[in-house]
Design a protein around this motif. Structure first.
Motif, PDB file in Angstrom:
ATOM      1  N   ASP A  77       0.850  -1.134  -0.063  1.00  0.00           N
ATOM      2  CA  ASP A  77      -0.022  -0.105  -0.016  1.00  0.00           C
ATOM      3  C   ASP A  77       0.778   1.343  -0.117  1.00  0.00           C
ATOM      4  N   ASN A  78       2.035   1.139   0.657  1.00  0.00           N
ATOM      5  CA  ASN A  78       2.750   2.468   0.905  1.00  0.00           C
ATOM      6  C   ASN A  78       3.954   2.473  -0.202  1.00  0.00           C
ATOM      7  N   TYR A  79       3.894   1.400  -0.975  1.00  0.00           N
ATOM      8  CA  TYR A  79       5.323   1.428  -1.851  1.00  0.00           C
ATOM      9  C   TYR A  79       4.854   1.696  -3.252  1.00  0.00           C
ATOM     10  N   LYS A  80       5.914   2.099  -4.091  1.00  0.00           N
ATOM     11  CA  LYS A  80       5.773   2.405  -5.499  1.00  0.00           C
ATOM     12  C   LYS A  80       6.844   1.362  -6.161  1.00  0.00           C
ATOM     13  N   PHE A  81       6.294   0.826  -7.430  1.00  0.00           N
ATOM     14  CA  PHE A  81       7.213  -0.152  -8.179  1.00  0.00           C
ATOM     15  C   PHE A  81       7.729   0.671  -9.335  1.00  0.00           C
ATOM     16  N   LEU A  82       9.236   0.598  -9.235  1.00  0.00           N
ATOM     17  CA  LEU A  82      10.073   1.449 -10.258  1.00  0.00           C
ATOM     18  C   LEU A  82      11.018   0.549 -11.030  1.00  0.00           C
ATOM     19  N   THR A  83      11.349   0.734 -12.172  1.00  0.00           N
ATOM     20  CA  THR A  83      12.209  -0.080 -12.840  1.00  0.00           C
ATOM     21  C   THR A  83      13.566   0.487 -12.824  1.00  0.00           C
ATOM     22  N   LEU A  84      14.679   0.121 -13.252  1.00  0.00           N
ATOM     23  CA  LEU A  84      15.812   0.697 -13.010  1.00  0.00           C
ATOM     24  C   LEU A  84      15.997   1.815 -13.966  1.00  0.00           C
ATOM     25  N   PRO A  85      15.614   2.019 -15.104  1.00  0.00           N
ATOM     26  CA  PRO A  85      15.551   3.297 -15.878  1.00  0.00           C
ATOM     27  C   PRO A  85      14.939   4.520 -15.069  1.00  0.00           C
ATOM     28  N   GLU A  86      13.697   4.005 -14.517  1.00  0.00           N
ATOM     29  CA  GLU A  86      12.955   5.151 -13.756  1.00  0.00           C
ATOM     30  C   GLU A  86      13.651   5.531 -12.408  1.00  0.00           C
ATOM     31  N   LEU A  87      14.348   4.771 -11.893  1.00  0.00           N
ATOM     32  CA  LEU A  87      15.155   4.817 -10.681  1.00  0.00           C
ATOM     33  C   LEU A  87      16.346   6.209 -11.238  1.00  0.00           C
ATOM     34  N   LYS A  88      16.801   5.679 -12.215  1.00  0.00           N
ATOM     35  CA  LYS A  88      18.105   6.571 -12.872  1.00  0.00           C
ATOM     36  C   LYS A  88      17.489   8.006 -13.011  1.00  0.00           C
ATOM     37  N   SER A  89      16.377   8.078 -13.654  1.00  0.00           N
ATOM     38  CA  SER A  89      15.601   9.177 -13.923  1.00  0.00           C
ATOM     39  C   SER A  89      15.574  10.301 -12.751  1.00  0.00           C
ATOM     40  N   LEU A  90      15.300   9.335 -11.583  1.00  0.00           N
ATOM     41  CA  LEU A  90      15.028  10.229 -10.204  1.00  0.00           C
ATOM     42  C   LEU A  90      16.171  10.311  -9.458  1.00  0.00           C
ATOM     43  N   TYR A 144      12.465  -6.810  -6.727  1.00  0.00           N
ATOM     44  CA  TYR A 144      11.239  -7.586  -6.939  1.00  0.00           C
ATOM     45  C   TYR A 144      11.340  -7.859  -8.328  1.00  0.00           C
ATOM     46  N   MET A 145      11.611  -8.870  -9.098  1.00  0.00           N
ATOM     47  CA  MET A 145      11.521  -9.048 -10.394  1.00  0.00           C
ATOM     48  C   MET A 145      12.528  -8.257 -11.242  1.00  0.00           C
ATOM     49  N   HIS A 146      11.874  -7.459 -12.123  1.00  0.00           N
ATOM     50  CA  HIS A 146      12.826  -6.712 -12.875  1.00  0.00           C
ATOM     51  C   HIS A 146      12.736  -5.139 -12.432  1.00  0.00           C
ATOM     52  N   GLY A 147      12.470  -4.849 -11.344  1.00  0.00           N
ATOM     53  CA  GLY A 147      12.435  -3.707 -10.718  1.00  0.00           C
ATOM     54  C   GLY A 147      12.580  -3.524  -9.163  1.00  0.00           C
ATOM     55  N   TYR A 148      12.220  -2.520  -8.469  1.00  0.00           N
ATOM     56  CA  TYR A 148      12.368  -2.394  -7.181  1.00  0.00           C
ATOM     57  C   TYR A 148      11.116  -1.609  -6.465  1.00  0.00           C
ATOM     58  N   PHE A 149      10.867  -1.905  -5.282  1.00  0.00           N
ATOM     59  CA  PHE A 149       9.749  -1.230  -4.526  1.00  0.00           C
ATOM     60  C   PHE A 149      10.347  -0.153  -3.663  1.00  0.00           C
ATOM     61  N   VAL A 150       9.863   1.210  -3.896  1.00  0.00           N
ATOM     62  CA  VAL A 150      10.287   2.326  -3.139  1.00  0.00           C
ATOM     63  C   VAL A 150       9.073   2.675  -2.442  1.00  0.00           C
ATOM     64  N   ALA A 151       9.529   3.285  -1.059  1.00  0.00           N
ATOM     65  CA  ALA A 151       8.458   3.814  -0.214  1.00  0.00           C
ATOM     66  C   ALA A 151       8.068   4.928  -0.971  1.00  0.00           C
ATOM     67  N   SER A 152       6.604   5.124  -0.650  1.00  0.00           N
ATOM     68  CA  SER A 152       6.103   6.280  -1.468  1.00  0.00           C
ATOM     69  C   SER A 152       6.509   7.731  -0.972  1.00  0.00           C
ATOM     70  N   LYS A 153       6.925   7.796   0.127  1.00  0.00           N
ATOM     71  CA  LYS A 153       7.326   9.247   0.705  1.00  0.00           C
ATOM     72  C   LYS A 153       8.604   9.585   0.024  1.00  0.00           C
ATOM     73  N   LEU A 154       9.492   8.352  -0.109  1.00  0.00           N
ATOM     74  CA  LEU A 154      10.752   8.724  -0.547  1.00  0.00           C
ATOM     75  C   LEU A 154      10.621   8.949  -2.108  1.00  0.00           C
ATOM     76  N   TYR A 155       9.734   8.266  -2.830  1.00  0.00           N
ATOM     77  CA  TYR A 155       9.453   8.589  -4.211  1.00  0.00           C
ATOM     78  C   TYR A 155       8.956  10.004  -4.448  1.00  0.00           C
TER      79      TYR A 155
END
Length: 644
Positions: free
Chosen positions: A391-404, A419-430
């Motif tokens: 509920d409090n996490y956002k799924f991002l791929t590696l290119p999206e992480l680099k863009s941020l 997780y699989m081909h990406g990462y779960f990031v806390a919504s607040k950090l995102y």
């Protein structure tokens, strides 16, 4: 119960400081009545009665039959023994000095040997301390060789020959045997071993010991110079040395087969050796740099081989074959000792805190027989967990992480959960990273939402709606109802059924919205020009003209009378702008409360100070009330101002 690592291998904290607030005894007694209304305190799981010490616990062991747990702690120095089938404390016993380590000599609790910090060995039975003996030097560890009935105590310091010693206390004959002499670095002050017989800060020592009692019964001793010496208890001779370790060896453990040996160092490094080759087959870093205190070979319920390694901060379980991390437990307090209830998923700890911890890992094994109810509790929690997992996490791929600009966090912190081909990031950090990367993100988001709202309003107008001869309002209402469901189909339901074709073509089936029956069934429907049937498109009018008429009608509806601004002051009359006085009966009074969204008042009289341009309605004379009670009396209901 507290749940950790819900994405990988779940770990449930059954008891410990992180499950409920620890309260002192005096406060618990004082707030006994109020605590029953505290949800956190009332919903706690008390696995074992009094599974705690006044200050801290030092060591914990589980009996071979799996029915007893013995632990030592302070302050005051004492021994606690729990009978697991009853989930209760069997007895508590005080000692004169602190306990360093202990072992259970029998399959239950009845015979135990304790290594104390004042260089004593104490034998305890159910009746109390049976016997105690003195050691020449301070002991560092304690193991028991069942084949020769000897208690082995690795010690600190060197003897007259400059070698470290492992004391052998033979329990069959009741005396010390010739100790094993281990190389710990030398006998003078210039070498790393040190020269004091009793031992000093930099004196060499034998830190730990392990025995392969289920296979070849080989002995292994870890030293302060980073070597592991192997001894054969049958020939009482050294059979091999494993050197080249970083730091001191602080923990050892043999596999059940006797071919695998795990070593832990003071630098927080864990290495896995095969006794048939001198180089390690696996190299793991605990991550915190603290000495390894416990090493253990484990087998899961699915017959997967795992290794448990623990320092004072974290307990890690990893795969023996490839070294892949499996799961971990990080309590809120420092860890001193770890025990495993074999053939189950229960792990118990002795730690620097009042409450001892109990962790349950369902994938490691089922709950022990003495607490089988945990399986049902875990299953119920597992059914509820997926709804709140991300509920409090956002799924991002590696290119999206680099863009941020978050690419540097990959592999260096636990803020990113792979997780699989990406990462779960806390919504607040995102949200914070997105705001830093694009400061105008909120303006763009607002513009996007306004555009979506406008597009939705445009789509809500039935431009390509179905035009019929009769009952056009009914058709529009049906299409709007379909639009709310986000699926508009003009040939769906009644609109596309041939049996109801005459309802929209024959004038005899027209719905009279001014009839009493229609208004009784639809009291909120406004009847008037807006409620009359719209002109159809069949007579040749284009749809654009009809849309223009709709826009004009909507524009007229939205127009509101502009408020007339006046200055209420004495200078207004002096300037010559005096209003014409009216008679008392024609004066109007407002109700004192203004509402911006109010249009025409339904059910009440519309009051305004703006003079109307129409003709004045003639006031009809009101019948005078005559009665004996009304003569000479002033009634609130008959007040002149009330009748305005």
């Amino acid at each position: 119960m507290k749940l950790t690592n819900p994405n990988d291998v779940p770990v449930y904290t059954i008891s410990g400081a992180s499950t409920a607030r620890p309260l002192p005894d005096w406060l618990a007694r004082q707030r006994k009545r109020s605590l029953k209304n505290d949800p956190e305190y009332a919903n706690r799981v008390e696995l074992l009665q009094d599974f705690e010490f006044e200050e801290a616990s030092a060591c914990i062991r589980v009996s071979e039959d799996g029915e007893w747990v013995m632990s030592t702690g302070t302050y005051k120095p004492q021994i606690h023994t729990h009978y697991l089938p009853h989930l209760s404390l069997s007895f508590a016993r005080h000692t004169t000095t602190l306990n360093h380590s202990f072992i259970l000599l029998s399959s239950d609790y009845s015979k135990s040997l304790h290594l104390q910090t004042d260089r004593k060995l104490e034998f305890h039975t159910p009746g109390g301390c049976h016997y105690e003996t003195r050691l020449p030097r301070y002991g560092r560890d304690l193991i028991y060789d069942k084949q020769s009935a000897e208690a082995l105590v690795p010690a600190v310091g060197v003897n007259a020959d400059g070698s470290g010693e492992v004391y052998r206390l033979n329990l069959e004959v009741g005396r010390y045997m010739k100790p094993y002499q281990i190389d710990v670095g030398g006998d003078d002050m210039t070498t790393s071993g040190g020269g004091a017989l009793q031992g000093g800060i930099n004196t060499g020592s034998v830190n730990c010991a392990a025995i392969a009692e289920d296979s070849h019964n080989l002995l292994a001793f870890g030293t302060s110079i980073g070597t592991v010496e192997f001894w054969d208890p049958r020939s009482k001779a050294r059979v091999g040395i494993l050197a080249g370790q970083e730091g001191e060896i602080t923990a050892l453990d043999f596999d059940r087969s006797g071919l695998s040996l795990a070593t832990g160092s003071s630098e927080g490094l864990v290495q896995l050796f095969d006794l048939r080759r001198p180089v390690p087959i696996l190299h793991k870093d605990q991550g915190y740099g603290y000495p390894i205190k416990t090493l253990m070979h484990m087998t899961t319920s699915s017959q997967e081989k795992k290794i448990l390694s623990a320092d004072k901060r974290i307990i890690k379980l990893w795969d023996e074959a490839d070294g892949k991390a499996w799961t971990s437990v990080e309590p809120a307090v420092d860890i001193n000792s770890v025990a495993w209830c074999k053939q189950s998923g229960m792990i118990l700890t002795a730690n620097e805190g009042k409450q001892q911890h109990a962790f349950f890992i369902p994938q490691l094994g089922p709950a022990p027989r003495w607490c089988s109810f945990l399986d049902n509790m875990v299953e119920e929690m597992a059914e509820e967990a997926p709804a709140e997992t991300y509920d409090n996490y956002k799924f991002l791929t590696l290119p999206e992480l680099k863009s941020l600009n978050l690419g540097h966090l990959v592999g260096t912190t636990n803020l990113l959960r792979p997780y699989m081909h990406g990462y779960f990031v806390a919504s607040k950090l995102y949200e914070e990273a997105r705001l830093i990367a694009n400061p105008y993100i909120f303006d763009d988001e607002r513009t996007k939402r306004v555009k979506e709202k406008v597009e939705k309003e445009r789509a809500s107008r039935i431009r390509g709606g179905k035009k019929v001869k009769v009952n056009q309002n009914l058709v529009d209402k049906m299409l709007k109802r379909q639009e709310r469901r986000q699926t508009v189909d003009q040939d769906k339901g009644v609109l596309g059924d041939d049996r109801f074709g005459k309802m929209f073509e024959d004038e005899e089936f027209a719905v009279d919205e001014r009839s009493r029956e229609f208004q009784a069934l639809n009291p909120s429907t406004k009847v008037g020009e807006a409620g009359m049937a719209r002109p159809s498109n069949i007579s040749g009018e284009s749809s654009d003209e009809v849309d223009d008429d709709d826009d004009e009608i909507a524009k007229v509806r939205k127009e509101k009378p502009k408020p007339e601004m006046r200055i209420s002051s004495s200078s207004y009359k002096k300037s010559g702008h005096q209003s014409r006085d009216k008679s008392l009966g024609s004066r109007s009074q407002g109700n004192g409360r203004a509402t911006k969204s109010r249009g025409e008042v339904v059910g009440e009289r519309s009051v305004s100070f703006v003079p109307s341009a129409g003709k004045k309605e003639k006031e009809q004379p009101k019948p005078e009330r005559k009665g004996r009670r009304d003569d000479g009396r002033r009634s609130a209901s008959g007040n002149v101002f009330r009748r305005l």
